[in-house]
Design an enzyme around this catalytic site. Structure first.
Site, mmCIF file in Angstrom:
data_model
loop_
_atom_site.group_PDB
_atom_site.id
_atom_site.type_symbol
_atom_site.label_atom_id
_atom_site.label_comp_id
_atom_site.label_asym_id
_atom_site.label_seq_id
_atom_site.Cartn_x
_atom_site.Cartn_y
_atom_site.Cartn_z
ATOM 1 N N SER A 139 91.048 11.743 53.171
ATOM 2 C CA SER A 139 91.373 12.849 52.265
ATOM 3 C C SER A 139 90.513 14.094 52.443
ATOM 4 C CB SER A 139 91.283 12.387 50.806
ATOM 5 O OG SER A 139 89.957 12.037 50.459
ATOM 6 N N LYS A 182 89.609 14.385 41.359
ATOM 7 C CA LYS A 182 88.853 15.285 42.235
ATOM 8 C C LYS A 182 88.764 16.690 41.656
ATOM 9 C CE LYS A 182 89.749 12.505 46.304
ATOM 10 N NZ LYS A 182 90.338 12.384 47.650
#
Length: 352
Positions: free
Chosen positions: A248, A293
């Site tokens: 990611s 996040k």
């Protein structure tokens, strides 16, 4: 005197009972903590600055910084299970959605590290191509083997295949094309670089195990698992990201390298984070945990957050989920959609 003695004894008994009660509670809590549940627990992690982990030779400096964002994940227990219900950013995920069938913790950890390595490699190619820097294809790096197939007998991990039947190959696609007409029992003559020494090896083509056969893919091969394109980059780049796993951070790796390769500093003093996988062409793909996040980035004082707009696997993009999380926590951080590396570059150029 007798009365004082009785009171003293009662106090001792109460202290003794209290000590055992506390000890019993500690034991119960330890047992509860150790009992695993069939879930993985995750919560917002950290925003990690990339400048100290990625170094392009003679690269330019930057006033701000690019950050990758993480989530903290562990096997759930009863305490974490209960804790997860107190915030939408503490998430329980079924074990089977995280680990493959029969996969151990070590297997999962290694798979995540391998995904990170692939992400770094793709990010490097995307960044260098976008910046107009030089990328040289030098063959295919051998990493792991399929049990019982020809490569396991002749090749070693770390070998670099540079030619097949005398024809130079630069990457995995060219290797596969050179082997496409061969059948089980045929031999492929490989030119190999092993620790600086050139050698010629004949490797038998063998049928892949049944569980590895997929539609539109060859049914026979050398038996190399997870091959890697061997490339050299000018200028040289080094990356040291420790035990951070998964794909990611690809977009942010690429942005950090790109920024060190070009003369103009794209940060303009801003702290810039984001998430998203990346391929060699610079296309940005969706990931998991984008809301967590966003929270991690906001906690770190980030100014701009890039999120994938890819909707290939769902009607809702990571960008839309990031916008929802940003509104929920009332952050002033800019949430920016990206489909490819160039989208992020152009946004920063326009902001500057």
């Amino acid at each position: 005197m007798e009365g004082e003695k009785i009171v003293s004894e009662e106090r001792k008994e109460r202290r003794f009972s209290r000590t055992w009660l506390i000890a019993g509670l500690v034991i119960v809590l330890l047992l509860v903590y150790q009992i695993p549940m069939p879930y993985y627990y995750s919560q917002p992690g950290d925003a990690v600055g990339l400048n100290e982990f990625i170094t392009v030779e003679d690269g330019t400096g930057e006033e701000g910084e690019f950050y990758l964002t993480t989530i903290r994940q562990s096997q759930a227990n009863l305490i974490l299970y209960a804790w997860s219900f107190l915030s939408p950013y503490r998430v329980l995920t079924p074990e089977e959605a995280v680990r493959m069938e029969g996969e151990t913790d070590d297997d999962y950890h290694n798979r995540q590290l391998h995904a990170m390595q692939q992400s770094q490699h793709a990010a490097t190619i995307a960044a260098y191509e976008a910046a107009g820097a030089e990328v040289h294809e030098n063959g295919v790096l051998v990493t792991q083997f399929v049990d019982g197939m020809g490569a396991e007998e002749e090749l070693e991990s770390g070998d670099v295949i540079t030619a097949v039947e005398g024809e130079t190959i630069g990457n995995i696609d060219e290797l596969n094309e050179s082997l496409a007409e061969k059948e089980a029992g045929d031999y492929a003559q490989l030119s190999v670089n092993r620790e600086g020494s050139a050698m010629e090896l004949d490797v038998e083509m063998v049928e892949f195990p049944e569980e590895m056969n997929h539609a539109n893919e060859p049914t026979v091969g050398l038996g190399i698992e997870f091959p890697v394109n061997q490339r050299e980059f000018e200028p040289d780049v080094t990356m040291e990201t420790g035990d951070i796993g998964g794909p990611s951070a690809g977009l942010m790796f690429a942005l950090e390298m790109y920024n060190q390769l070009v003369e103009e500093d794209l940060t303009y003093g801003l702290n810039i984070a984001g998430t998203g996988s990346i391929d060699e062409e610079g296309n940005v793909g969706r990931i998991g945990g984008v809301g967590q996040k966003v929270v991690a980035a906001d906690n770190a004082g980030i100014d701009v957050f890039f999120a994938p707009q890819d909707t290939g696997l769902s009607d809702t993009s990571d960008y839309e989920m990031a916008v929802e999380a940003a509104a929920d926590i009332d952050t002033s951080m800019a949430i920016v959609p990206v489909l490819e590396l160039q989208d992020a570059v152009e946004y920063l150029e326009d902001e500057g």
